[in-house]
Design a protein around this motif. Structure first.
Motif, PDB file in Angstrom:
ATOM      1  N   LEU A  15       4.316  58.793  40.107  1.00 34.71           N
ATOM      2  CA  LEU A  15       5.150  58.880  41.304  1.00 34.71           C
ATOM      3  C   LEU A  15       4.971  57.674  42.213  1.00 34.71           C
ATOM      4  CD1 LEU A  15       4.621  62.668  41.965  1.00 34.71           C
ATOM      5  CD2 LEU A  15       6.821  61.592  41.514  1.00 34.71           C
ATOM      6  N   GLY A  16       3.852  57.009  42.071  1.00 30.01           N
ATOM      7  CA  GLY A  16       3.622  55.763  42.796  1.00 30.01           C
ATOM      8  C   GLY A  16       3.818  55.869  44.292  1.00 30.01           C
ATOM      9  N   GLU A  17       4.822  55.159  44.782  1.00 28.09           N
ATOM     10  CA  GLU A  17       5.070  55.080  46.222  1.00 28.09           C
ATOM     11  C   GLU A  17       5.927  56.225  46.762  1.00 28.09           C
ATOM     12  OE1 GLU A  17       3.723  52.609  48.283  1.00 28.09           O
ATOM     13  OE2 GLU A  17       2.568  52.328  46.445  1.00 28.09           O
ATOM     14  N   GLU A  18       6.232  57.199  45.927  1.00 31.15           N
ATOM     15  CA  GLU A  18       7.107  58.279  46.367  1.00 31.15           C
ATOM     16  C   GLU A  18       6.410  59.297  47.275  1.00 31.15           C
ATOM     17  OE1 GLU A  18       9.672  60.063  43.349  1.00 31.15           O
ATOM     18  OE2 GLU A  18       9.144  58.409  42.006  1.00 31.15           O
ATOM     19  N   VAL A  19       5.120  59.558  47.011  1.00 33.07           N
ATOM     20  CA  VAL A  19       4.424  60.588  47.776  1.00 33.07           C
ATOM     21  C   VAL A  19       3.061  60.106  48.243  1.00 33.07           C
ATOM     22  CG1 VAL A  19       5.583  62.477  46.555  1.00 33.07           C
ATOM     23  CG2 VAL A  19       3.363  61.641  45.737  1.00 33.07           C
ATOM     24  N   GLU A  20       2.605  60.710  49.308  1.00 31.48           N
ATOM     25  CA  GLU A  20       1.245  60.496  49.825  1.00 31.48           C
ATOM     26  C   GLU A  20       0.534  61.834  49.676  1.00 31.48           C
ATOM     27  OE1 GLU A  20      -1.806  58.472  50.851  1.00 31.48           O
ATOM     28  OE2 GLU A  20       0.069  57.429  51.316  1.00 31.48           O
ATOM     29  N   ALA A  21      -0.273  61.967  48.610  1.00 33.52           N
ATOM     30  CA  ALA A  21      -0.884  63.260  48.283  1.00 33.52           C
ATOM     31  C   ALA A  21      -2.182  63.471  49.039  1.00 33.52           C
ATOM     32  CB  ALA A  21      -1.138  63.355  46.788  1.00 33.52           C
ATOM     33  N   GLU A  22      -2.363  64.699  49.481  1.00 25.98           N
ATOM     34  CA  GLU A  22      -3.598  65.122  50.151  1.00 25.98           C
ATOM     35  C   GLU A  22      -4.093  66.358  49.403  1.00 25.98           C
ATOM     36  OE1 GLU A  22      -3.989  67.353  54.175  1.00 25.98           O
ATOM     37  OE2 GLU A  22      -4.012  65.214  54.662  1.00 25.98           O
ATOM     38  N   ILE A  23      -5.228  66.218  48.742  1.00 24.91           N
ATOM     39  CA  ILE A  23      -5.720  67.284  47.867  1.00 24.91           C
ATOM     40  C   ILE A  23      -6.793  68.117  48.557  1.00 24.91           C
ATOM     41  CG2 ILE A  23      -7.009  67.748  45.726  1.00 24.91           C
ATOM     42  CD1 ILE A  23      -5.515  65.378  44.490  1.00 24.91           C
ATOM     43  N   HIS A  24      -6.656  69.435  48.435  1.00 27.20           N
ATOM     44  CA  HIS A  24      -7.635  70.377  48.991  1.00 27.20           C
ATOM     45  C   HIS A  24      -8.083  71.316  47.874  1.00 27.20           C
ATOM     46  CE1 HIS A  24      -6.660  69.312  53.232  1.00 27.20           C
ATOM     47  NE2 HIS A  24      -5.477  69.029  52.694  1.00 27.20           N
ATOM     48  N   ASN A  38       2.589  71.889  49.018  1.00 31.55           N
ATOM     49  CA  ASN A  38       3.122  72.046  50.377  1.00 31.55           C
ATOM     50  C   ASN A  38       3.114  73.499  50.840  1.00 31.55           C
ATOM     51  OD1 ASN A  38       3.518  69.305  50.755  1.00 31.55           O
ATOM     52  ND2 ASN A  38       5.645  69.346  50.067  1.00 31.55           N
ATOM     53  N   GLY A  39       2.144  74.256  50.374  1.00 38.08           N
ATOM     54  CA  GLY A  39       1.968  75.636  50.823  1.00 38.08           C
ATOM     55  C   GLY A  39       3.040  76.597  50.356  1.00 38.08           C
ATOM     56  N   GLU A  40       3.897  76.156  49.436  1.00 43.57           N
ATOM     57  CA  GLU A  40       5.030  76.989  49.032  1.00 43.57           C
ATOM     58  C   GLU A  40       5.127  77.182  47.520  1.00 43.57           C
ATOM     59  OE1 GLU A  40       8.475  75.147  50.678  1.00 43.57           O
ATOM     60  OE2 GLU A  40       7.875  75.503  52.765  1.00 43.57           O
ATOM     61  N   GLN A  41       5.270  76.096  46.792  1.00 41.70           N
ATOM     62  CA  GLN A  41       5.487  76.161  45.349  1.00 41.70           C
ATOM     63  C   GLN A  41       4.150  76.211  44.627  1.00 41.70           C
ATOM     64  OE1 GLN A  41       8.603  76.122  43.660  1.00 41.70           O
ATOM     65  NE2 GLN A  41       7.329  76.638  41.891  1.00 41.70           N
ATOM     66  N   GLY A  42       3.886  77.322  43.920  1.00 39.28           N
ATOM     67  CA  GLY A  42       2.625  77.459  43.209  1.00 39.28           C
ATOM     68  C   GLY A  42       2.825  77.592  41.716  1.00 39.28           C
ATOM     69  N   VAL A  43       1.934  76.977  40.935  1.00 41.19           N
ATOM     70  CA  VAL A  43       1.966  77.103  39.478  1.00 41.19           C
ATOM     71  C   VAL A  43       0.541  77.273  38.975  1.00 41.19           C
ATOM     72  CG1 VAL A  43       4.078  75.763  39.166  1.00 41.19           C
ATOM     73  CG2 VAL A  43       1.868  74.597  39.123  1.00 41.19           C
ATOM     74  N   SER A  44       0.389  78.054  37.908  1.00 42.59           N
ATOM     75  CA  SER A  44      -0.917  78.237  37.282  1.00 42.59           C
ATOM     76  C   SER A  44      -0.905  77.629  35.896  1.00 42.59           C
ATOM     77  CB  SER A  44      -1.267  79.725  37.187  1.00 42.59           C
ATOM     78  OG  SER A  44      -1.498  80.271  38.468  1.00 42.59           O
ATOM     79  N   GLY A  45      -1.978  76.938  35.556  1.00 43.54           N
ATOM     80  CA  GLY A  45      -2.097  76.346  34.236  1.00 43.54           C
ATOM     81  C   GLY A  45      -2.158  74.833  34.289  1.00 43.54           C
ATOM     82  N   ALA A  46      -2.563  74.245  33.160  1.00 47.11           N
ATOM     83  CA  ALA A  46      -2.710  72.791  33.065  1.00 47.11           C
ATOM     84  C   ALA A  46      -1.394  72.173  32.590  1.00 47.11           C
ATOM     85  CB  ALA A  46      -3.854  72.442  32.124  1.00 47.11           C
ATOM     86  N   TYR A  47      -0.422  72.112  33.477  1.00 46.09           N
ATOM     87  CA  TYR A  47       0.889  71.544  33.143  1.00 46.09           C
ATOM     88  C   TYR A  47       0.743  70.082  32.750  1.00 46.09           C
ATOM     89  CZ  TYR A  47       3.554  75.539  34.943  1.00 46.09           C
ATOM     90  OH  TYR A  47       4.109  76.786  35.134  1.00 46.09           O
ATOM     91  N   ASP A  48       1.615  69.614  31.829  1.00 38.95           N
ATOM     92  CA  ASP A  48       1.553  68.202  31.481  1.00 38.95           C
ATOM     93  C   ASP A  48       2.099  67.371  32.635  1.00 38.95           C
ATOM     94  OD1 ASP A  48       4.439  67.809  31.184  1.00 38.95           O
ATOM     95  OD2 ASP A  48       4.268  68.828  29.258  1.00 38.95           O
ATOM     96  N   VAL A  98       5.493  65.888  37.513  1.00 41.62           N
ATOM     97  CA  VAL A  98       6.357  64.922  38.205  1.00 41.62           C
ATOM     98  C   VAL A  98       7.688  65.551  38.552  1.00 41.62           C
ATOM     99  CG1 VAL A  98       7.685  62.803  37.899  1.00 41.62           C
ATOM    100  CG2 VAL A  98       5.281  62.854  37.250  1.00 41.62           C
ATOM    101  N   GLU A  99       8.273  66.245  37.598  1.00 41.47           N
ATOM    102  CA  GLU A  99       9.565  66.897  37.820  1.00 41.47           C
ATOM    103  C   GLU A  99       9.473  67.951  38.926  1.00 41.47           C
ATOM    104  OE1 GLU A  99      12.878  69.497  35.272  1.00 41.47           O
ATOM    105  OE2 GLU A  99      11.314  68.348  34.239  1.00 41.47           O
ATOM    106  N   LEU A 100       8.387  68.734  38.883  1.00 43.82           N
ATOM    107  CA  LEU A 100       8.191  69.766  39.898  1.00 43.82           C
ATOM    108  C   LEU A 100       8.055  69.162  41.291  1.00 43.82           C
ATOM    109  CD1 LEU A 100       5.841  72.828  39.601  1.00 43.82           C
ATOM    110  CD2 LEU A 100       5.909  71.490  41.677  1.00 43.82           C
ATOM    111  N   ILE A 101       7.220  68.121  41.403  1.00 45.09           N
ATOM    112  CA  ILE A 101       6.982  67.501  42.706  1.00 45.09           C
ATOM    113  C   ILE A 101       8.267  66.877  43.254  1.00 45.09           C
ATOM    114  CG2 ILE A 101       5.776  65.600  43.850  1.00 45.09           C
ATOM    115  CD1 ILE A 101       3.373  66.258  41.952  1.00 45.09           C
ATOM    116  N   ARG A 102       9.029  66.257  42.397  1.00 46.64           N
ATOM    117  CA  ARG A 102      10.287  65.643  42.852  1.00 46.64           C
ATOM    118  C   ARG A 102      11.305  66.696  43.304  1.00 46.64           C
ATOM    119  NH1 ARG A 102      10.593  60.869  38.292  1.00 46.64           N
ATOM    120  NH2 ARG A 102       9.634  59.217  39.574  1.00 46.64           N
ATOM    121  N   SER A 103      11.147  67.920  42.823  1.00 46.53           N
ATOM    122  CA  SER A 103      12.102  68.967  43.179  1.00 46.53           C
ATOM    123  C   SER A 103      11.774  69.644  44.518  1.00 46.53           C
ATOM    124  CB  SER A 103      12.115  70.051  42.078  1.00 46.53           C
ATOM    125  OG  SER A 103      10.926  70.831  42.107  1.00 46.53           O
TER     126      SER A 103
END
Length: 212
Positions: free
Chosen positions: A33-42, A191-201, A206-211
């Motif tokens: 994603l490069g310059e598209e997002v600024e990720a903050e991991i918790h 972003n406190g909304e979209q949740g997924v479980s599992g080790a997605y490829d 990338v597709e999920l985050i862009r959506s």
């Protein structure tokens, strides 16, 4: 184009192989994603084995009793995980006497590390200690040494683990995620909304985050 802020909450356990695989795939996705997002991991705690006694249990015995895994299935799973890890730059070193451990102490030290701004460093260090370095991550001295290795104070680490200062806080946080519906790890919440479980490829992430 300005980067879009992206909060990523990760519920995981340091003795879960899919948790580190999922995280390494997330790293790949964020790099793509490069310059598209600024990720903050918790990071957030989850114990796969709350009732596991101190000292743990042989991993193969544990998996056979908990999931019905056969010896043949165990050998195949270990080979697959080792290959996937290598492709992602992570080393799995499975061995016959490997043990599964309770991680309540580890999560307490991680809580302390969070307050010191060192949680991600310690989390990744513990994944490597358990899966790649044959270390017993339920032992106080092992955990203290790993805390020191990422820049935490030795005396403070030992006090946190011997006093149980953050035990209630960790239990409460675990229970909040369980009450929120988390039953398997890794679980990623974006972003406190979209949740997924599992080790997605990484491509799916990338597709999920862009959506979002």
């Amino acid at each position: 184009m300005s980067k879009q802020p992206l909060r990523i909450d990760i519920v995981s356990d340091v003795v879960c192989p899919w948790c580190i695989i999922g995280y390494k795939r997330l790293e790949q996705a964020l790099a793509s994603l490069g310059e598209e997002v600024e990720a903050e991991i918790h990071w957030h705690p989850f114990e796969l084995n709350r009732q596991m006694p101190e000292g743990g249990e042989n991993l193969r015995t544990h998996l056979a009793e908990k999931y019905g895994t056969t010896l043949e299935g165990s050998i195949k799973a270990r080979a697959n995980l080792t290959q996937m890890g290598a492709e992602l730059g992570f080393r799995f070193d499975y061995f016959d006497e490997m043990r599964m451990y309770n991680t309540f102490k580890a999560h307490q030290l991680l809580h302390f590390a969070r307050l010191q701004g060192k949680e991600s460093e310690l989390k990744l260090r513990l994944f490597s200690a358990f899966f790649g370095e044959r270390k017993a991550v339920d032992e106080t001295e092992v955990l203290v040494a790993e805390g020191v290795s990422v820049g935490l104070d030795e005396a403070q680490c030992r006090e946190v683990l011997t006093s149980g200062r953050y035990a209630d806080a960790v239990r409460e946080e675990q229970d909040r995620w369980i009450q929120a519906g988390v039953r398997a790890v890794p679980t990623f919440v974006f972003n406190g909304e979209q949740g997924v479980s599992g080790a997605y490829d990484s491509e799916a992430l990338v597709e999920l985050i862009r959506s979002l």
